[in-house]
Write a protein that holds these residues in place. Structure first.
Motif, PDB file in Angstrom:
ATOM      1  N   ASP A 146      -5.597   2.526  14.844  1.00  0.00           N
ATOM      2  CA  ASP A 146      -5.773   3.290  13.602  1.00  0.00           C
ATOM      3  C   ASP A 146      -4.722   2.888  12.572  1.00  0.00           C
ATOM      4  O   ASP A 146      -3.604   3.391  12.588  1.00  0.00           O
ATOM      5  CB  ASP A 146      -5.677   4.789  13.910  1.00  0.00           C
ATOM      6  CG  ASP A 146      -5.702   5.647  12.658  1.00  0.00           C
ATOM      7  OD1 ASP A 146      -6.187   5.165  11.606  1.00  0.00           O
ATOM      8  OD2 ASP A 146      -5.242   6.803  12.722  1.00  0.00           O
ATOM      9  N   THR A 161      -6.404  -3.173   4.123  1.00  0.00           N
ATOM     10  CA  THR A 161      -7.479  -2.821   5.057  1.00  0.00           C
ATOM     11  C   THR A 161      -8.321  -4.059   5.371  1.00  0.00           C
ATOM     12  O   THR A 161      -8.661  -4.318   6.534  1.00  0.00           O
ATOM     13  CB  THR A 161      -8.369  -1.712   4.457  1.00  0.00           C
ATOM     14  OG1 THR A 161      -7.527  -0.627   4.049  1.00  0.00           O
ATOM     15  CG2 THR A 161      -9.381  -1.209   5.457  1.00  0.00           C
ATOM     16  N   LEU A 178      -2.942  11.212   3.360  1.00  0.00           N
ATOM     17  CA  LEU A 178      -3.805  10.232   4.024  1.00  0.00           C
ATOM     18  C   LEU A 178      -4.845   9.618   3.083  1.00  0.00           C
ATOM     19  O   LEU A 178      -4.980   8.390   3.031  1.00  0.00           O
ATOM     20  CB  LEU A 178      -4.479  10.846   5.253  1.00  0.00           C
ATOM     21  CG  LEU A 178      -5.417   9.936   6.042  1.00  0.00           C
ATOM     22  CD1 LEU A 178      -4.697   8.712   6.571  1.00  0.00           C
ATOM     23  CD2 LEU A 178      -6.056  10.695   7.198  1.00  0.00           C
ATOM     24  N   MET A 202      -3.070   7.234   0.695  1.00  0.00           N
ATOM     25  CA  MET A 202      -2.629   6.028   1.389  1.00  0.00           C
ATOM     26  C   MET A 202      -3.814   5.123   1.688  1.00  0.00           C
ATOM     27  O   MET A 202      -3.746   3.899   1.506  1.00  0.00           O
ATOM     28  CB  MET A 202      -1.910   6.417   2.686  1.00  0.00           C
ATOM     29  CG  MET A 202      -1.241   5.263   3.380  1.00  0.00           C
ATOM     30  SD  MET A 202       0.134   4.619   2.420  1.00  0.00           S
ATOM     31  CE  MET A 202       0.536   3.186   3.390  1.00  0.00           C
ATOM     32  N   THR A 203      -4.925   5.720   2.102  1.00  0.00           N
ATOM     33  CA  THR A 203      -6.141   4.951   2.392  1.00  0.00           C
ATOM     34  C   THR A 203      -6.606   4.199   1.152  1.00  0.00           C
ATOM     35  O   THR A 203      -6.917   3.001   1.214  1.00  0.00           O
ATOM     36  CB  THR A 203      -7.250   5.894   2.901  1.00  0.00           C
ATOM     37  OG1 THR A 203      -6.795   6.520   4.110  1.00  0.00           O
ATOM     38  CG2 THR A 203      -8.532   5.134   3.184  1.00  0.00           C
ATOM     39  N   LEU A 207      -4.162   1.315   0.456  1.00  0.00           N
ATOM     40  CA  LEU A 207      -4.340   0.193   1.382  1.00  0.00           C
ATOM     41  C   LEU A 207      -5.566  -0.628   1.001  1.00  0.00           C
ATOM     42  O   LEU A 207      -5.544  -1.857   1.055  1.00  0.00           O
ATOM     43  CB  LEU A 207      -4.475   0.708   2.823  1.00  0.00           C
ATOM     44  CG  LEU A 207      -3.215   1.293   3.460  1.00  0.00           C
ATOM     45  CD1 LEU A 207      -3.540   1.898   4.823  1.00  0.00           C
ATOM     46  CD2 LEU A 207      -2.107   0.267   3.589  1.00  0.00           C
ATOM     47  N   ASP A 208      -6.638   0.079   0.599  1.00  0.00           N
ATOM     48  CA  ASP A 208      -7.844  -0.632   0.150  1.00  0.00           C
ATOM     49  C   ASP A 208      -7.568  -1.420  -1.131  1.00  0.00           C
ATOM     50  O   ASP A 208      -8.002  -2.563  -1.280  1.00  0.00           O
ATOM     51  CB  ASP A 208      -8.992   0.361  -0.086  1.00  0.00           C
ATOM     52  CG  ASP A 208      -9.508   0.972   1.206  1.00  0.00           C
ATOM     53  OD1 ASP A 208      -9.217   0.426   2.295  1.00  0.00           O
ATOM     54  OD2 ASP A 208     -10.192   2.017   1.136  1.00  0.00           O
ATOM     55  N   LYS A 266      -4.759   3.310   9.187  1.00  0.00           N
ATOM     56  CA  LYS A 266      -4.502   4.268   8.111  1.00  0.00           C
ATOM     57  C   LYS A 266      -3.593   5.397   8.569  1.00  0.00           C
ATOM     58  O   LYS A 266      -2.676   5.795   7.853  1.00  0.00           O
ATOM     59  CB  LYS A 266      -5.827   4.789   7.563  1.00  0.00           C
ATOM     60  CG  LYS A 266      -6.609   3.692   6.862  1.00  0.00           C
ATOM     61  CD  LYS A 266      -8.020   4.072   6.535  1.00  0.00           C
ATOM     62  CE  LYS A 266      -8.740   2.858   5.942  1.00  0.00           C
ATOM     63  NZ  LYS A 266     -10.151   3.084   5.733  1.00  0.00           N
ATOM     64  N   THR A 317       0.165   5.853   7.052  1.00  0.00           N
ATOM     65  CA  THR A 317       0.459   7.134   6.403  1.00  0.00           C
ATOM     66  C   THR A 317       1.694   7.773   7.017  1.00  0.00           C
ATOM     67  O   THR A 317       2.597   8.219   6.304  1.00  0.00           O
ATOM     68  CB  THR A 317      -0.754   8.080   6.517  1.00  0.00           C
ATOM     69  OG1 THR A 317      -1.863   7.491   5.845  1.00  0.00           O
ATOM     70  CG2 THR A 317      -0.453   9.442   5.915  1.00  0.00           C
ATOM     71  N   GLY A 324       0.824  -1.206   0.000  1.00  0.00           N
ATOM     72  CA  GLY A 324       0.000   0.000   0.000  1.00  0.00           C
ATOM     73  C   GLY A 324       0.855   1.252   0.000  1.00  0.00           C
ATOM     74  O   GLY A 324       0.582   2.218  -0.721  1.00  0.00           O
ATOM     75  N   TRP A 372      -6.328  -6.412   7.539  1.00  0.00           N
ATOM     76  CA  TRP A 372      -6.260  -5.870   8.897  1.00  0.00           C
ATOM     77  C   TRP A 372      -7.560  -6.185   9.643  1.00  0.00           C
ATOM     78  O   TRP A 372      -7.533  -6.653  10.781  1.00  0.00           O
ATOM     79  CB  TRP A 372      -6.010  -4.372   8.832  1.00  0.00           C
ATOM     80  CG  TRP A 372      -6.020  -3.679  10.165  1.00  0.00           C
ATOM     81  CD1 TRP A 372      -6.918  -2.761  10.612  1.00  0.00           C
ATOM     82  CD2 TRP A 372      -5.063  -3.823  11.218  1.00  0.00           C
ATOM     83  NE1 TRP A 372      -6.593  -2.332  11.862  1.00  0.00           N
ATOM     84  CE2 TRP A 372      -5.456  -2.972  12.262  1.00  0.00           C
ATOM     85  CE3 TRP A 372      -3.924  -4.604  11.374  1.00  0.00           C
ATOM     86  CZ2 TRP A 372      -4.746  -2.869  13.460  1.00  0.00           C
ATOM     87  CZ3 TRP A 372      -3.211  -4.497  12.567  1.00  0.00           C
ATOM     88  CH2 TRP A 372      -3.624  -3.636  13.586  1.00  0.00           C
TER      89      TRP A 372
END
Length: 197
Positions: free
Chosen positions: A152, A130, A117, A120-121, A124-125, A154, A158, A64, A133
């Motif tokens: 947290d 995500t 952020l 990065m979110t 990760l998705d 994310k 980040t 990610g 996790w």
């Protein structure tokens, strides 16, 4: 101008290195580990035979970061453009070999985090970090008598991705300062030759 060019060169090289396959995962300097405040989750899951799932999550977490890193370049470059002549002179005249990177981090980290952020979110998705996790946390939270956890992810990923990029920029800054062959333009040669004296 020379300092800005050096920083852009550092950013470009750092982002290129970080965004390639295993750019984070295979680089011990910037690899993102399992979240420390959730290490109980990792240890407990390893104890019950789910170590492969923990390792898979760490791999996707770093994938990610690799995917998101490419989006960092324009954010960093915009921040570099805000350097003033006074800032540049202070950075070049000091003894600190990472002064430019330190200045950039100090003056831009908050806005970089805010801008980075969502990227990065999304990354990760995209690589299922995500989802992995959530599965790990759910499995852990089903274990009897454990304190329920869900740190947290994310924000953690980040921050460490940005820290990793700054580490790579710092390496390149030190290289440009110390190594005349790393000064690939006439402007860099002129600025840092003056600093060498």
């Amino acid at each position: 101008g020379g300092l800005k060019e050096a920083l852009v060169q550092g950013i470009t090289k750092g982002v290129l290195n970080a965004s390639q396959k295993d750019g984070f995962n295979a680089n011990s300097l910037i690899k993102i580990p399992f979240p420390p405040d959730a290490i109980k989750i990792a240890n407990t899951l390893r104890d019950i035979g789910l170590g492969k799932e923990v390792d898979k999550f760490v791999t996707t977490l770093n994938e990610g970061a690799e995917d998101a890193a490419i989006a960092a370049k324009p954010i960093f470059v915009n921040a570099i453009k805000s350097l003033t002549i006074t800032d540049a002179l202070n950075i070049l005249k000091g003894d600190n070999k990472t002064a430019a990177t330190d200045f950039l981090k100090r003056t831009t980290e908050a806005q970089l985090t805010e801008a980075f952020l969502p990227k990065m979110t999304a990354s990760l998705d995209k690589v299922n970090a995500t989802k992995n996790w959530a599965e790990l946390v759910n499995r852990y939270n089903k274990i009897p008598l454990v304190q329920k956890l869900n740190p947290d992810l994310k924000g953690y990923a980040t921050q460490l991705a940005i820290d990793g990029l700054f580490k790579l920029v710092s390496q390149e800054e030190q290289n440009i300062r110390a190594n005349p062959q790393a000064r690939v333009s006439a402007l860099l040669q002129k600025v840092f030759a003056a600093q060498d004296k």
